[in-house]
Design a protein around this motif. Structure first.
Motif, PDB file in Angstrom:
ATOM      1  N   TYR A   7      11.347  -5.444 -11.814  1.00  0.00           N
ATOM      2  CA  TYR A   7      12.505  -5.847 -11.024  1.00  0.00           C
ATOM      3  C   TYR A   7      13.310  -6.932 -11.731  1.00  0.00           C
ATOM      4  CZ  TYR A   7       9.835  -9.954  -9.394  1.00  0.00           C
ATOM      5  OH  TYR A   7       9.128 -11.128  -9.333  1.00  0.00           O
ATOM      6  N   HIS A 125      17.309 -10.663  -5.032  1.00  0.00           N
ATOM      7  CA  HIS A 125      16.839  -9.406  -5.607  1.00  0.00           C
ATOM      8  C   HIS A 125      15.323  -9.370  -5.794  1.00  0.00           C
ATOM      9  CE1 HIS A 125      21.027  -8.457  -6.345  1.00  0.00           C
ATOM     10  NE2 HIS A 125      21.169  -9.570  -7.050  1.00  0.00           N
ATOM     11  N   PRO A 127      11.653  -8.780  -4.661  1.00  0.00           N
ATOM     12  CA  PRO A 127      10.950  -8.107  -3.567  1.00  0.00           C
ATOM     13  C   PRO A 127      10.213  -9.122  -2.699  1.00  0.00           C
ATOM     14  CG  PRO A 127      10.610  -6.933  -5.634  1.00  0.00           C
ATOM     15  CD  PRO A 127      11.301  -8.215  -5.978  1.00  0.00           C
ATOM     16  N   SER A 155      19.318 -11.895   7.947  1.00  0.00           N
ATOM     17  CA  SER A 155      19.105 -10.543   8.483  1.00  0.00           C
ATOM     18  C   SER A 155      19.520 -10.381   9.940  1.00  0.00           C
ATOM     19  CB  SER A 155      17.635 -10.165   8.339  1.00  0.00           C
ATOM     20  OG  SER A 155      16.831 -10.967   9.195  1.00  0.00           O
ATOM     21  N   ALA A 162      16.053  -4.387   2.961  1.00  0.00           N
ATOM     22  CA  ALA A 162      16.748  -4.138   1.699  1.00  0.00           C
ATOM     23  C   ALA A 162      18.144  -3.590   1.985  1.00  0.00           C
ATOM     24  CB  ALA A 162      15.959  -3.139   0.863  1.00  0.00           C
ATOM     25  N   ASP A 164      22.104  -2.268  -0.121  1.00  0.00           N
ATOM     26  CA  ASP A 164      22.738  -1.781  -1.343  1.00  0.00           C
ATOM     27  C   ASP A 164      23.725  -2.804  -1.890  1.00  0.00           C
ATOM     28  OD1 ASP A 164      24.366  -1.424   0.875  1.00  0.00           O
ATOM     29  OD2 ASP A 164      25.382   0.336   0.048  1.00  0.00           O
ATOM     30  N   HIS A 165      23.200  -3.897  -2.411  1.00  0.00           N
ATOM     31  CA  HIS A 165      24.038  -4.883  -3.085  1.00  0.00           C
ATOM     32  C   HIS A 165      24.801  -4.203  -4.217  1.00  0.00           C
ATOM     33  CE1 HIS A 165      24.959  -8.373  -5.671  1.00  0.00           C
ATOM     34  NE2 HIS A 165      24.875  -9.086  -4.580  1.00  0.00           N
ATOM     35  N   THR A 169      19.604  -3.612  -5.944  1.00  0.00           N
ATOM     36  CA  THR A 169      18.984  -3.765  -4.632  1.00  0.00           C
ATOM     37  C   THR A 169      18.699  -5.224  -4.300  1.00  0.00           C
ATOM     38  OG1 THR A 169      17.943  -1.595  -4.803  1.00  0.00           O
ATOM     39  CG2 THR A 169      17.010  -3.118  -3.197  1.00  0.00           C
ATOM     40  N   ALA A 170      19.050  -5.625  -3.083  1.00  0.00           N
ATOM     41  CA  ALA A 170      18.826  -6.996  -2.632  1.00  0.00           C
ATOM     42  C   ALA A 170      18.208  -6.965  -1.231  1.00  0.00           C
ATOM     43  CB  ALA A 170      20.132  -7.779  -2.622  1.00  0.00           C
ATOM     44  N   TYR A 171      17.848  -8.170  -0.744  1.00  0.00           N
ATOM     45  CA  TYR A 171      17.131  -8.279   0.530  1.00  0.00           C
ATOM     46  C   TYR A 171      17.782  -9.336   1.411  1.00  0.00           C
ATOM     47  CZ  TYR A 171      13.688  -5.690  -2.123  1.00  0.00           C
ATOM     48  OH  TYR A 171      13.077  -4.729  -2.899  1.00  0.00           O
ATOM     49  N   TRP A 173      17.037 -11.769   4.750  1.00  0.00           N
ATOM     50  CA  TRP A 173      15.856 -12.421   5.324  1.00  0.00           C
ATOM     51  C   TRP A 173      16.174 -13.077   6.664  1.00  0.00           C
ATOM     52  CZ3 TRP A 173      10.775 -13.417   3.657  1.00  0.00           C
ATOM     53  CH2 TRP A 173      10.428 -12.899   2.406  1.00  0.00           C
TER      54      TRP A 173
END
Length: 213
Positions: A7, A125, A127, A155, A162, A164-165, A169-171, A173
């Motif tokens: 990653y 980014h 995980p 979030s 996750a 679609d940055h 892929t980004a997250y 929170w």
């Protein structure tokens, strides 16, 4: 020799590919974000008044615009980023500042070397299961009483998700989950902020301001 996680390689290559476009996109971005400027100013004041020095690293500095802003706020700021192309652009744009290629999970810094860390969307980014060691590394390189300002996508109360940055892929929170991870790493919370998305932003933005015990 430890193999670089996939990653991290993916993230570095993705930002290398869009570095010039990204640098143009973020130019002057803080001019449109008064709440973000206020949080950064509070962070800078806490660093200036809270310890023996003003050495601050921006981890994931990109093209260096935030590092420059920290310098303008009176901090001895330098930047570190995974992307060699981003570091090249940062050095060209700000030749009076220090920029280095490096990874946030293995910083070439002594224990307690820093008075502050800015991680501004630089961990988005990573995980979720891989994130705790990063906070442990932030704790290691911060001096006792040093401050961490962490910017991220929030979030909206949902579990980590996750998305679609535009780069990779980004997250997103929940802010309380991130606060708990920092507490587990030895930080205490100073403050937090959530702001609603502005034009051309998709998600709520989160900021956590923490202090190393």
């Amino acid at each position: 020799m430890t193999e670089t996680p996939s990653y991290l390689t993916t993230t570095a290559e993705a930002y290398d590919a869009v570095a010039v476009i990204y640098a143009e996109f973020v130019q002057g971005i803080l001019d449109r974000q008064p709440l973000d400027r206020a949080v950064l100013a509070a962070f800078a004041e806490l660093v200036r008044t809270g310890g023996a020095g003003t050495s601050v690293a921006e981890l994931g500095c990109g093209p260096g615009h935030m590092t420059k802003h920290l310098r303008d706020l009176g901090l001895d700021a330098f930047g570190i980023d995974l992307s060699p192309v981003m570091i090249k652009l940062a050095r060209e744009a700000h030749p009076d500042l220090r920029f280095e290629v490096g990874s946030m999970d293995a910083l070439d810094l002594a224990d307690g070397a820093l008075d502050g860390i800015l991680s501004w969307y630089s961990a988005i980014h990573i995980p979720p299961q891989e994130l705790p060691p990063y906070f442990a590394e932030f704790h290691r390189v911060l001096a006792p009483g040093g401050h961490l300002l962490f910017g991220f996508y929030e979030s909206g109360g949902e579990p980590v998700v996750a998305f679609d940055h535009k780069v990779t892929t980004a997250y997103r929170w929940p802010i309380e989950d991130l606060a708990e991870l920092t507490r587990a790493a030895g930080f205490v919370e100073v403050g937090r902020m959530l702001r609603e998305p502005q034009e051309n932003e998709r998600f709520r933005q989160g900021r956590l301001l923490m202090r190393r015990q």
